[in-house]
Scaffold this active site. Structure first.
Site, PDB file in Angstrom:
ATOM      1  N   THR A  41      66.468 -56.270 -48.915  1.00  8.03           N
ATOM      2  CA  THR A  41      65.594 -55.503 -48.036  1.00  8.03           C
ATOM      3  C   THR A  41      64.320 -55.171 -48.788  1.00  8.03           C
ATOM      4  O   THR A  41      64.365 -54.570 -49.868  1.00  8.03           O
ATOM      5  CB  THR A  41      66.265 -54.202 -47.579  1.00  8.03           C
ATOM      6  OG1 THR A  41      67.468 -54.526 -46.866  1.00  8.03           O
ATOM      7  CG2 THR A  41      65.349 -53.402 -46.669  1.00  8.03           C
ATOM      8  N   GLY A  42      63.174 -55.586 -48.241  1.00  7.71           N
ATOM      9  CA  GLY A  42      61.894 -55.319 -48.871  1.00  7.71           C
ATOM     10  C   GLY A  42      61.157 -54.200 -48.173  1.00  7.71           C
ATOM     11  O   GLY A  42      61.674 -53.556 -47.260  1.00  7.71           O
ATOM     12  N   LYS A  43      59.910 -53.977 -48.612  1.00  6.76           N
ATOM     13  CA  LYS A  43      59.101 -52.898 -48.043  1.00  6.76           C
ATOM     14  C   LYS A  43      58.814 -53.121 -46.563  1.00  6.76           C
ATOM     15  O   LYS A  43      58.790 -52.170 -45.786  1.00  6.76           O
ATOM     16  CB  LYS A  43      57.777 -52.786 -48.813  1.00  6.76           C
ATOM     17  CG  LYS A  43      57.919 -52.277 -50.228  1.00  6.76           C
ATOM     18  CD  LYS A  43      56.578 -52.196 -50.927  1.00  6.76           C
ATOM     19  CE  LYS A  43      56.010 -53.566 -51.215  1.00  6.76           C
ATOM     20  NZ  LYS A  43      54.751 -53.500 -52.002  1.00  6.76           N
ATOM     21  N   GLU A  44      58.602 -54.376 -46.182  1.00 11.82           N
ATOM     22  CA  GLU A  44      58.206 -54.682 -44.809  1.00 11.82           C
ATOM     23  C   GLU A  44      59.213 -55.554 -44.069  1.00 11.82           C
ATOM     24  O   GLU A  44      59.129 -55.670 -42.849  1.00 11.82           O
ATOM     25  CB  GLU A  44      56.842 -55.404 -44.802  1.00 11.82           C
ATOM     26  CG  GLU A  44      55.763 -54.772 -45.646  1.00 11.82           C
ATOM     27  CD  GLU A  44      55.269 -53.457 -45.081  1.00 11.82           C
ATOM     28  OE1 GLU A  44      55.582 -53.163 -43.921  1.00 11.82           O
ATOM     29  OE2 GLU A  44      54.577 -52.729 -45.807  1.00 11.82           O
ATOM     30  N   ALA A  45      60.129 -56.187 -44.792  1.00 12.08           N
ATOM     31  CA  ALA A  45      60.987 -57.196 -44.164  1.00 12.08           C
ATOM     32  C   ALA A  45      62.390 -57.189 -44.747  1.00 12.08           C
ATOM     33  O   ALA A  45      62.621 -56.674 -45.843  1.00 12.08           O
ATOM     34  CB  ALA A  45      60.367 -58.584 -44.341  1.00 12.08           C
ATOM     35  N   ASN A  46      63.298 -57.759 -43.975  1.00  8.36           N
ATOM     36  CA  ASN A  46      64.668 -58.004 -44.434  1.00  8.36           C
ATOM     37  C   ASN A  46      64.874 -59.509 -44.531  1.00  8.36           C
ATOM     38  O   ASN A  46      64.383 -60.262 -43.690  1.00  8.36           O
ATOM     39  CB  ASN A  46      65.689 -57.420 -43.468  1.00  8.36           C
ATOM     40  CG  ASN A  46      65.667 -55.907 -43.442  1.00  8.36           C
ATOM     41  OD1 ASN A  46      64.685 -55.306 -43.018  1.00  8.36           O
ATOM     42  ND2 ASN A  46      66.739 -55.289 -43.882  1.00  8.36           N
ATOM     43  N   LYS A  48      63.493 -64.601 -43.099  1.00  5.95           N
ATOM     44  CA  LYS A  48      62.741 -63.385 -43.397  1.00  5.95           C
ATOM     45  C   LYS A  48      62.274 -62.778 -42.077  1.00  5.95           C
ATOM     46  O   LYS A  48      61.536 -63.420 -41.326  1.00  5.95           O
ATOM     47  CB  LYS A  48      61.542 -63.696 -44.288  1.00  5.95           C
ATOM     48  CG  LYS A  48      60.785 -62.465 -44.789  1.00  5.95           C
ATOM     49  CD  LYS A  48      59.735 -62.858 -45.814  1.00  5.95           C
ATOM     50  CE  LYS A  48      59.102 -61.647 -46.458  1.00  5.95           C
ATOM     51  NZ  LYS A  48      58.121 -62.022 -47.522  1.00  5.95           N
ATOM     52  N   ASP A  98      49.678 -59.919 -54.919  1.00  2.00           N
ATOM     53  CA  ASP A  98      50.755 -58.971 -55.235  1.00  2.00           C
ATOM     54  C   ASP A  98      51.704 -59.593 -56.257  1.00  2.00           C
ATOM     55  O   ASP A  98      52.921 -59.419 -56.174  1.00  2.00           O
ATOM     56  CB  ASP A  98      51.516 -58.564 -53.971  1.00  2.00           C
ATOM     57  CG  ASP A  98      52.440 -57.362 -54.206  1.00  2.00           C
ATOM     58  OD1 ASP A  98      52.160 -56.562 -55.124  1.00  2.00           O
ATOM     59  OD2 ASP A  98      53.449 -57.232 -53.484  1.00  2.00           O
ATOM     60  N   ASN A 138      57.981 -60.458 -57.707  1.00  2.00           N
ATOM     61  CA  ASN A 138      57.711 -61.501 -56.721  1.00  2.00           C
ATOM     62  C   ASN A 138      57.735 -62.901 -57.308  1.00  2.00           C
ATOM     63  O   ASN A 138      57.087 -63.828 -56.797  1.00  2.00           O
ATOM     64  CB  ASN A 138      56.363 -61.247 -56.033  1.00  2.00           C
ATOM     65  CG  ASN A 138      56.426 -60.056 -55.094  1.00  2.00           C
ATOM     66  OD1 ASN A 138      57.487 -59.755 -54.563  1.00  2.00           O
ATOM     67  ND2 ASN A 138      55.309 -59.383 -54.907  1.00  2.00           N
ATOM     68  N   ASP A 170      56.898 -64.207 -51.626  1.00  4.90           N
ATOM     69  CA  ASP A 170      56.190 -63.105 -50.953  1.00  4.90           C
ATOM     70  C   ASP A 170      54.683 -63.326 -50.920  1.00  4.90           C
ATOM     71  O   ASP A 170      53.916 -62.682 -51.637  1.00  4.90           O
ATOM     72  CB  ASP A 170      56.509 -61.764 -51.619  1.00  4.90           C
ATOM     73  CG  ASP A 170      57.920 -61.291 -51.339  1.00  4.90           C
ATOM     74  OD1 ASP A 170      58.541 -61.828 -50.402  1.00  4.90           O
ATOM     75  OD2 ASP A 170      58.402 -60.406 -52.057  1.00  4.90           O
TER      76      ASP A 170
END
Length: 268
Positions: free
Chosen positions: A60-65, A79, A193, A198, A210
């Site tokens: 699980t990332g900041k904006e997406a799973n 994603k 980023d 990443n 990413d």
């Protein structure tokens, strides 16, 4: 088949998909990720043969799973950007400075869909110029389908979770520097980023991931993003392995740029 029968058949298939997700993933994840629209898009991908089935959660990332998916006997990475919790203001800043997506406006879903298209295009461009990235396969709205970078049954670890021998650390640093330069000088992109979080470590080589936020060189913040990427990579390798420096990375970028310009002159 009547319209009513088609709708009932579709609802049944969505319910089956939803049940599979319930069996394999945390219930709290479902509400944020698998709304009805996303389930419909997943079914659309499945009906086109892009995926056959869903697997478990990868991370699980900041904006997406990210989830595993299966097509035939091959495992893929799925994603899914969360519509309800994504940082839309930050996304817009990266989108509006990019001439490919500067005109994107509208709903949260429209912005997230543009962001997903952007990552697909960035991965495609990076791969075309020789940067090791997950191969992008398909995208649909807020869903991006890619190759899964794995070592057998285990997903490849990020660079931050790997302890390298001194010789390997130097080699990996130099490879990442090469990728930064190739992406910049040939792909005309800045990752924006890049860090040990990443970059995956797969079969002894780095793989860049990413790239939703990656920008073209004419983005007004491209230079600052490049400086940050270089600082992040140099700091990590210097602190953990006493390898590399920002100056070494900048020198590589300048050298490659000069070589490309020289080749272009001869060909022109």
């Amino acid at each position: 088949m009547s319209r009513r029968t088609k709708d009932e058949d579709f609802d049944t298939k969505i319910d089956v998909l939803r049940t599979r997700i319930k069996d394999s993933d945390d219930l709290n994840v479902q509400d944020a990720v698998f709304d009805k629209r996303t389930l419909m898009d997943l079914y659309s991908l499945a009906s086109k043969g892009v995926i056959d089935a869903l697997g478990g959660s990868v991370c699980t990332g900041k904006e997406a799973n990210i989830f595993k998916a299966i097509v035939g006997e091959k495992e893929l990475a799925l994603k899914i950007y969360r519509i309800s919790t994504s940082n839309f203001n930050a996304m817009q800043d990266y989108l509006h400075g990019d001439p490919r997506f500067g005109s994107v406006k509208g709903t949260k879903r429209a912005i997230v869909a543009a962001w997903t298209r952007k990552e697909f295009r960035n991965l495609t461009r990076a791969e075309e110029v020789g940067v090791a990235v997950p191969h992008p396969i398909a995208m649909k709205e807020n869903i991006l389908v890619m190759d899964l970078i794995s070592n057998g049954e285990n997903v490849a670890p990020t660079l931050k979770d790997v302890d390298l021998e001194a010789e390997d650390a130097k080699r990996i640093f130099e490879k990442i520097v090469e990728y930064i330069s190739v992406l910049y000088n040939r792909g005309k992109l800045v990752h924006a980023d890049l860090s040990e979080f990443n970059i995956l470590y797969h079969e002894g080589e780095p793989v860049i991931i990413d790239m939703g936020q990656s920008v073209t060189l004419d983005h007004p913040m491209a230079r600052r993003f490049l400086e940050r990427d270089i600082a992040n990579v140099a700091h990590y390798f210097k602190k953990k392995y006493n390898v590399g420096s920002p100056e070494e990375i900048w020198a590589k970028l300048r050298k490659d740029k000069e070589e490309i310009e020289e080749i272009n002159k001869k060909e022109g």
